[in-house]
Design a protein around this motif. Structure first.
Motif, PDB file in Angstrom:
ATOM      1  N   UNK A  76       0.797  -1.227   0.000  1.00 25.15           N
ATOM      2  CA  UNK A  76       0.000   0.000   0.000  1.00 25.15           C
ATOM      3  C   UNK A  76       0.833   1.283   0.000  1.00 25.15           C
ATOM      4  N   UNK A  77       1.907   1.409   0.775  1.00 23.72           N
ATOM      5  CA  UNK A  77       2.704   2.644   0.684  1.00 23.72           C
ATOM      6  C   UNK A  77       3.291   2.853  -0.728  1.00 23.72           C
ATOM      7  N   UNK A  78       3.688   1.766  -1.375  1.00 24.85           N
ATOM      8  CA  UNK A  78       4.196   1.850  -2.748  1.00 24.85           C
ATOM      9  C   UNK A  78       3.086   2.309  -3.695  1.00 24.85           C
ATOM     10  N   UNK A  79       1.909   1.728  -3.547  1.00 23.89           N
ATOM     11  CA  UNK A  79       0.773   2.130  -4.389  1.00 23.89           C
ATOM     12  C   UNK A  79       0.426   3.593  -4.169  1.00 23.89           C
ATOM     13  N   UNK A  80       0.466   4.019  -2.918  1.00 22.53           N
ATOM     14  CA  UNK A  80       0.137   5.414  -2.604  1.00 22.53           C
ATOM     15  C   UNK A  80       1.157   6.359  -3.242  1.00 22.53           C
ATOM     16  N   UNK A  81       2.430   5.958  -3.263  1.00 22.17           N
ATOM     17  CA  UNK A  81       3.457   6.780  -3.919  1.00 22.17           C
ATOM     18  C   UNK A  81       3.166   6.897  -5.409  1.00 22.17           C
ATOM     19  N   UNK A  85       1.606  10.620  -8.065  1.00 22.42           N
ATOM     20  CA  UNK A  85       2.230  11.177  -9.265  1.00 22.42           C
ATOM     21  C   UNK A  85       1.171  11.968 -10.038  1.00 22.42           C
ATOM     22  N   UNK A  86       1.496  13.175 -10.413  1.00 24.75           N
ATOM     23  CA  UNK A  86       0.580  14.072 -11.109  1.00 24.75           C
ATOM     24  C   UNK A  86       0.338  13.579 -12.536  1.00 24.75           C
ATOM     25  N   UNK A 101      10.159   4.855  -8.649  1.00 24.82           N
ATOM     26  CA  UNK A 101       9.412   4.223  -7.545  1.00 24.82           C
ATOM     27  C   UNK A 101       9.600   2.702  -7.575  1.00 24.82           C
ATOM     28  N   UNK A 102       9.476   2.109  -8.769  1.00 26.02           N
ATOM     29  CA  UNK A 102       9.659   0.658  -8.887  1.00 26.02           C
ATOM     30  C   UNK A 102      11.087   0.246  -8.534  1.00 26.02           C
ATOM     31  N   UNK A 129      -4.199  -5.946 -10.253  1.00 22.67           N
ATOM     32  CA  UNK A 129      -5.281  -5.111 -10.769  1.00 22.67           C
ATOM     33  C   UNK A 129      -5.272  -3.718 -10.140  1.00 22.67           C
ATOM     34  N   UNK A 130      -4.872  -3.630  -8.870  1.00 23.76           N
ATOM     35  CA  UNK A 130      -4.844  -2.320  -8.208  1.00 23.76           C
ATOM     36  C   UNK A 130      -3.822  -1.414  -8.887  1.00 23.76           C
ATOM     37  N   UNK A 131      -2.619  -1.943  -9.133  1.00 20.36           N
ATOM     38  CA  UNK A 131      -1.575  -1.121  -9.763  1.00 20.36           C
ATOM     39  C   UNK A 131      -1.940  -0.821 -11.214  1.00 20.36           C
ATOM     40  N   UNK A 132      -2.546  -1.763 -11.899  1.00 18.24           N
ATOM     41  CA  UNK A 132      -2.999  -1.501 -13.271  1.00 18.24           C
ATOM     42  C   UNK A 132      -4.021  -0.361 -13.258  1.00 18.24           C
TER      43      UNK A 132
END
Length: 195
Positions: A76-81, A85-86, A101-102, A129-132
């Motif tokens: 989740x912290x990675x996904x939030x980062x 991103x704008x 980030x990756x 699916x969340x990251x996609x």
């Protein structure tokens, strides 16, 4: 008097789960530095608690290490980062930031597991699916410029970032993040010859 107060000051009381999380987070850099040889004294010091406090919330040092690894692997912290991103930034800059980030994520994972040797990894919470979905939101302004869908862009970016951070491979490519971002963008934009 002030010195006495400083020495006797205790960690502020926290609910058990919050204390466990704080200790786990403070333990991650120690694992990278010392592996499973990290001491409970080092963990207590980094956590700002007494050693006895560790064993009020964990059974033993292995449980602390397991919790630290689990906390570190929480996606989740990675996904939030990625969500921060704008989406209005230029495509190449967005891809560069995503690659950064990756690469940070993969470098950390490699570091933690290299430090722990053969210690088994906790079950992964891979919910691609969340990251996609995050990629779909991030790339929405450029969808008409892309020759591949955001899910494929995610696959490209993840593969490039993973390969570029492999300990025995990444340092030998001579490619920085800007060059890798350009490679990805020119591969996904319409009008560019297929690679």
């Amino acid at each position: 008097m002030e010195e006495l107060e400083t020495r006797t000051r205790r960690a502020s009381p926290l609910p058990v789960e919050e204390r466990r999380r704080e200790i786990a987070r403070a333990t991650v850099p120690l694992i990278v530095a010392h592996g499973s040889d990290v001491t409970t004294r080092q963990i207590a010091q980094a956590s700002g608690v007494a050693e006895g406090t560790l064993f009020r919330v964990f059974d033993d040092k292995d449980a602390i290490i397991d919790a630290a690894v689990e906390e570190f692997l929480d996606p989740e912290p990675f996904r939030e980062a990625l969500r921060r991103i704008d989406a209005s930034l230029p495509l190449e800059l967005k891809i560069r930031i995503v690659l950064d980030r990756f690469e940070d994520r993969f470098t950390g994972i490699f570091g933690v597991f290299a430090s722990l040797g053969g210690r088994p990894r906790p079950p992964a919470q891979a919910n691609v699916e969340v990251v996609v979905g995050i990629f779909e939101d991030l790339l929405r302004p450029e969808l008409d410029r892309l020759r591949v869908p955001p899910a494929t862009v995610f696959g490209f970016v993840r593969l490039v970032a993973f390969a570029s951070t492999m300990p025995h491979f990444g340092g030998t490519t001579g490619l920085d993040t800007a060059q890798l971002a350009a490679l990805v963008v020119h591969g996904i934009e319409k009008g560019n010859p297929a690679c």
